[in-house]
Write an enzyme that holds these catalytic residues in place. Structure first.
Site, PDB file in Angstrom:
ATOM      1  CD  GLU A  35     -70.035  54.265 -48.657  1.00 32.76           C
ATOM      2  OE1 GLU A  35     -68.692  54.749 -49.231  1.00 32.76           O
ATOM      3  OE2 GLU A  35     -70.928  53.808 -48.861  1.00 32.76           O
ATOM      4  CG  ASN A  36     -74.486  54.858 -49.417  1.00 32.78           C
ATOM      5  OD1 ASN A  36     -74.288  55.170 -50.250  1.00 32.78           O
ATOM      6  ND2 ASN A  36     -74.186  53.361 -48.965  1.00 32.78           N
ATOM      7  CG  ASN A  63     -67.787  51.553 -52.179  1.00 35.50           C
ATOM      8  OD1 ASN A  63     -68.376  51.343 -50.779  1.00 35.50           O
ATOM      9  ND2 ASN A  63     -68.784  51.584 -52.998  1.00 35.50           N
ATOM     10  CG  HIS A  64     -70.763  55.228 -52.734  1.00 31.54           C
ATOM     11  ND1 HIS A  64     -70.613  54.723 -53.723  1.00 31.54           N
ATOM     12  CD2 HIS A  64     -71.438  54.365 -52.671  1.00 31.54           C
ATOM     13  CE1 HIS A  64     -70.676  53.708 -54.753  1.00 31.54           C
ATOM     14  NE2 HIS A  64     -71.911  53.195 -53.476  1.00 31.54           N
ATOM     15  CG  HIS A 169     -70.128  48.213 -48.972  1.00 32.78           C
ATOM     16  ND1 HIS A 169     -69.917  48.863 -49.576  1.00 32.78           N
ATOM     17  CD2 HIS A 169     -69.615  46.798 -49.856  1.00 32.78           C
ATOM     18  CE1 HIS A 169     -70.121  48.673 -50.936  1.00 32.78           C
ATOM     19  NE2 HIS A 169     -69.483  47.672 -50.779  1.00 32.78           N
TER      20      HIS A 169
END
Length: 251
Positions: A35-36, A63-64, A169
């Site tokens: 996600e990053n 969440n991203h 996370h």
């Protein structure tokens, strides 16, 4: 399972070192959180393709996941890339992926926490519903959450019901890898693939500026002294029980 891969430096290091890790530990299936993986944050078709080409079989997120609009089509069409299952039903993509390996089947489920996070469907209710529909005993949960207590609650709630609950996370590896009494492997956070001297994978200067001023700040992935934080799990094909979970860091 590899922790959050941060930016292009993380993607490049993953490509360099993942084949060695897979040989060293005799890995059958590789899961990583992407996600990053794009510069800044979020993920793009390019960063996800890079991870898959590097040997990642299933990519989870958090969440991203939907921060970049161009990723929606990838989530809809490309196999093996998932977003949290407790996103709103209208979100593109799926939160569950069944990976078919010649020797076994692994169901990977992505969930996102509620504590200190954006409002989202309760992950405990979500996973209870999902487990009613899954037939394979080998199930890996990537629980993308902030609060350690929430992650521990998820681990104990699912002990004996899934093979492993692996936290992501926070980008900081925790020292609590354990097989719970019911046979579920657990760790609060696996860590990241990012710069050793960074703030969660980004250069320290801009992160300090953001904390001091609260003003919008452009972050850049730290390209120096990259490390891979991961866990290696042994899962029994028949029972789905976790035989061992080992936390590893490669510089």
């Amino acid at each position: 399972m590899v922790g959050d891969v941060v930016g292009q430096p993380g993607c490049d290091y993953l490509r360099e070192k993942l084949p060695l890790l897979k040989r060293r530990y005799g890995v059958d299936i590789t899961v990583a959180n992407g996600e990053n993986s794009a510069e800044g944050n979020g993920m793009t078709p390019k960063s996800l393709g890079h991870m898959q080409d590097s040997g990642v079989d299933v990519i989870t997120s958090g969440n991203h996941a939907l921060r970049r609009k161009e990723v929606a089509e990838v989530l809809e069409k490309r196999q093996g890339i998932i977003r949290p299952a407790n996103y709103h039903p209208t979100a593109p993509g799926e939160g569950v992926f069944l990976y078919e390996h010649p020797q076994n089947r692994l169901c990977v489920i992505n969930l996102q926490g509620q504590v200190f996070m954006d409002p989202i469907q309760n992950p405990l209710d979500c996973i209870d519903r999902l487990l009613e529909t899954i037939t394979t005993p080998c199930i890996l949960i990537d629980f993308h959450a902030e609060a350690t207590a929430e992650k521990l609650c998820m681990g104990y709630h699912l002990d004996g019901k899934v093979s492993a609950v692996v936290g992501t996370h926070t980008h900081v590896p925790t020292a609590d890898a354990v097989v719970l009494p019911g046979g579920t492997g657990y760790i609060t956070d696996v860590g990241m693939c990012g710069g050793t001297g960074s703030v969660l994978g980004v250069t320290a200067g801009p992160a300090i500026h953001k904390m001091r001023t609260g003003l919008p700040t452009r972050f850049e992935a730290d390209p120096n002294d990259i490390r891979i934080s991961a866990v290696v799990l042994e899962i029994d094909n028949q029972s789905g029980r976790c035989g061992s979970i080992e936390s590893i860091v490669m510089f």
